[in-house]
Design a protein around this motif. Structure first.
Motif, PDB file in Angstrom:
ATOM      1  N   SER A 199       0.821  -1.210   0.000  1.00  0.00           N
ATOM      2  CA  SER A 199       0.000   0.000   0.000  1.00  0.00           C
ATOM      3  C   SER A 199       0.851   1.256   0.000  1.00  0.00           C
ATOM      4  N   GLN A 200       0.274   2.348  -0.519  1.00  0.00           N
ATOM      5  CA  GLN A 200       0.903   3.669  -0.452  1.00  0.00           C
ATOM      6  C   GLN A 200       0.261   4.530   0.619  1.00  0.00           C
ATOM      7  N   TYR A 201      -0.754   3.998   1.335  1.00  0.00           N
ATOM      8  CA  TYR A 201      -1.518   4.799   2.279  1.00  0.00           C
ATOM      9  C   TYR A 201      -1.027   4.670   3.720  1.00  0.00           C
ATOM     10  N   TYR A 202      -0.151   3.752   3.981  1.00  0.00           N
ATOM     11  CA  TYR A 202       0.398   3.594   5.324  1.00  0.00           C
ATOM     12  C   TYR A 202       1.843   3.143   5.226  1.00  0.00           C
ATOM     13  N   TYR A 203       2.542   3.242   6.339  1.00  0.00           N
ATOM     14  CA  TYR A 203       3.909   2.735   6.395  1.00  0.00           C
ATOM     15  C   TYR A 203       4.070   1.861   7.632  1.00  0.00           C
ATOM     16  N   VAL A 204       5.018   0.949   7.581  1.00  0.00           N
ATOM     17  CA  VAL A 204       5.250   0.054   8.712  1.00  0.00           C
ATOM     18  C   VAL A 204       6.079   0.795   9.750  1.00  0.00           C
ATOM     19  N   ARG A 205       5.894   0.419  11.024  1.00  0.00           N
ATOM     20  CA  ARG A 205       6.536   1.168  12.100  1.00  0.00           C
ATOM     21  C   ARG A 205       6.830   0.252  13.278  1.00  0.00           C
ATOM     22  N   GLY A 206       7.693   0.730  14.154  1.00  0.00           N
ATOM     23  CA  GLY A 206       7.930   0.074  15.432  1.00  0.00           C
ATOM     24  C   GLY A 206       8.790  -1.165  15.344  1.00  0.00           C
ATOM     25  N   VAL A 207       8.970  -1.775  16.515  1.00  0.00           N
ATOM     26  CA  VAL A 207       9.768  -3.001  16.616  1.00  0.00           C
ATOM     27  C   VAL A 207       9.004  -4.150  15.971  1.00  0.00           C
ATOM     28  N   THR A 208       9.710  -4.975  15.223  1.00  0.00           N
ATOM     29  CA  THR A 208       9.072  -6.082  14.522  1.00  0.00           C
ATOM     30  C   THR A 208       8.985  -7.324  15.406  1.00  0.00           C
ATOM     31  N   VAL A 209       8.151  -8.258  14.985  1.00  0.00           N
ATOM     32  CA  VAL A 209       8.050  -9.576  15.609  1.00  0.00           C
ATOM     33  C   VAL A 209       8.239 -10.613  14.508  1.00  0.00           C
ATOM     34  N   PHE A 210       9.181 -11.533  14.711  1.00  0.00           N
ATOM     35  CA  PHE A 210       9.358 -12.640  13.770  1.00  0.00           C
ATOM     36  C   PHE A 210       8.597 -13.838  14.308  1.00  0.00           C
ATOM     37  N   ASN A 212       6.151 -17.448  12.807  1.00  0.00           N
ATOM     38  CA  ASN A 212       5.572 -18.258  11.743  1.00  0.00           C
ATOM     39  C   ASN A 212       6.273 -18.028  10.401  1.00  0.00           C
ATOM     40  N   GLY A 213       7.583 -17.815  10.450  1.00  0.00           N
ATOM     41  CA  GLY A 213       8.366 -17.622   9.230  1.00  0.00           C
ATOM     42  C   GLY A 213       8.229 -16.248   8.611  1.00  0.00           C
ATOM     43  N   CYS A 214       7.551 -15.311   9.308  1.00  0.00           N
ATOM     44  CA  CYS A 214       7.298 -13.982   8.744  1.00  0.00           C
ATOM     45  C   CYS A 214       7.708 -12.891   9.731  1.00  0.00           C
ATOM     46  N   ILE A 215       8.126 -11.763   9.178  1.00  0.00           N
ATOM     47  CA  ILE A 215       8.361 -10.550   9.952  1.00  0.00           C
ATOM     48  C   ILE A 215       7.057  -9.765   9.976  1.00  0.00           C
ATOM     49  N   HIS A 216       6.670  -9.270  11.157  1.00  0.00           N
ATOM     50  CA  HIS A 216       5.401  -8.558  11.298  1.00  0.00           C
ATOM     51  C   HIS A 216       5.636  -7.143  11.810  1.00  0.00           C
ATOM     52  N   TRP A 217       4.917  -6.189  11.209  1.00  0.00           N
ATOM     53  CA  TRP A 217       4.929  -4.796  11.635  1.00  0.00           C
ATOM     54  C   TRP A 217       3.497  -4.324  11.914  1.00  0.00           C
TER      55      TRP A 217
END
Length: 418
Positions: A199-210, A212-217
């Motif tokens: 998306s162009q309407y938001y950006y990822v922020r903060g500390v991530t959580v790894f 289930n094989g994925c990085i989450h923001w």
């Protein structure tokens, strides 16, 4: 009839069950032991072993952004705030003014940024258990005009390669979506993966959580853009190198504050939506089935203690009884939602900004390439680790949570004092 084990195989089996600190010492015993402990197959099997025994042993570091020469203050802890907090040290002492920012933690590696005042950034990987540290080479894409600071994530692809993601938001009306780059620790290089950000309407922020094989923001609305009805969680599959988004609970104007793995799925903490709240409490939501938005369930709401003052900022939710780590007026507390009580960690967070919290386990994972010595025990190493210990790990994973926690607690005294 079951084949008997050789002496070397028995030794290998014993070494695999040990925590990191004695294994580091035992590399000096003899050449064959050093070769075994440095072997990538052994390191990976030991990592899987530590994941099992640390399943309910929540070690985490509270990392402050300090200015300028103190390094990062960090603590490891397990069990409850009454347990001893151990300071494992920090690998950098910068003489130039700078701040530090945690990106994430995975397999015993801590990924953080060093932000110098003149604008230069360094990406750093650190294994506190091995006291090893390195600076990752800078990415090839660094435009002068950016809408805001790049966002980073750190994870593991399941095949002995750790990867870092950098999302750069360009101040360009034509190029609306950000540029995404991926760094491979194994290849020690960056690559651009194209127009893939959702998306162009938001950006990822903060500390991530790894997880289930994925990085989450968590996400935040882009300045000047029409806000979506709900802001999503954005995930990045480290193996497939693709993004996915799924929506947060409660279609309101309030945003989530933190994201954590909990009970085998994801958990978020969001500001309370109750119109009668005079003090802003925090709702804790659990997605019972991963990536299934309709399974969001509210677990509880924090209730501020009368003796405490200031807004609650959630930092992490822990698996055991779903306690929350919260930050109130420069102090860190454990919140017991069953009794609605706050227990003080005895840490005054006097750094710049809000402290970071991440789960941490000890590991032998290196932050730089390993030169593996070729010895005659290589085949025995492969046999012992692949055919025996991985099977044992599967059996041990079925043990009760109580037993797992006891094992982790027994090892705690050995694994975090460096």
């Amino acid at each position: 009839m079951e084949k008997s084990l050789s002496t070397d195989q028995i030794i290998n089996k014993i070494l695999l069950h040990l925590p990191v600190k004695p294994l580091i010492r035992f590399r000096s015993v003899c050449k064959s032991w050093r070769s075994l402990i440095n072997d990538p197959i052994f390191i990976d099997a030991h990592r899987k072993k530590m994941e099992i025994v640390s399943d309910n042993l929540r070690l985490f570091q509270i990392v402050y952004q300090l200015y300028p020469n103190e390094g990062l203050r960090s603590w490891c802890y397990a069990g409850s705030p009454s347990n001893e907090l151990i300071h494992p040290g920090f690998p950098i002492m910068n003489t130039k003014p700078c701040t530090y920012e945690l990106v994430g933690s995975c397999n015993g590696l801590i990924c953080f940024l060093t932000n110098f005042l003149h604008g230069k950034k360094e990406i750093n990987l650190w294994n506190p258990s091995l006291r090893k540290y390195r600076t990752v080479p800078a990415s090839t894409f660094s435009p002068e005009r950016q809408r805001h600071a790049p966002s980073y994530g750190f994870g593991f692809d399941g095949s002995n390669d750790h990867k870092m993601v950098k999302v750069t938001y360009i101040d360009d009306r034509i190029l609306k979506k950000p540029i995404v780059e991926v760094y491979s620790l194994k290849q020690d290089s960056w690559k651009t993966i194209g127009d893939c950000f959702p998306s162009q309407y938001y950006y990822v922020r903060g500390v991530t959580v790894f997880f289930n094989g994925c990085i989450h923001w968590l996400t935040q609305r882009e300045y000047g853009k029409i806000r979506p009805r709900r802001l999503p969680i954005v995930s990045f599959d480290v193996v497939k190198e693709v993004f996915q988004e799924f929506w947060l609970p409660n279609p309101t104007e309030r945003e989530a504050n933190c994201i954590s793995p909990l009970h085998g799925s994801l958990c978020v903490c969001a500001k309370s939506t109750s119109p009668i709240d005079t003090i802003l409490d925090i709702e804790v939501w659990l997605m019972k089935e991963y990536a299934m938005e309709e399974t969001w369930t509210k677990l509880y709401v924090t209730r501020l203690d009368e003796e405490l003052s200031g807004p609650i900022i959630p930092l992490r939710v822990l698996d055991h009884f779903a306690e929350a780590i919260v930050y109130i007026n420069k102090n860190v507390f454990l919140y017991d939602h069953e009794n609605e009580e706050f227990e003080d960690f005895g840490i005054w967070a006097n750094g710049i900004g809000v402290p970071y919290v991440t789960s941490f386990m000890e590991s032998l994972v290196w932050v730089e390439p390993i030169i593996v010595e070729t010895t005659r025990i290589k085949e025995e190493v492969n046999f012992t680790i692949e055919r025996m210990e991985i099977e044992n790990a599967k059996l041990e994973s079925t043990t009760s949570k109580k037993e797992t926690k006891e094992v982790g607690a027994k090892q705690d005294g050995n694994c975090v004092i460096l």
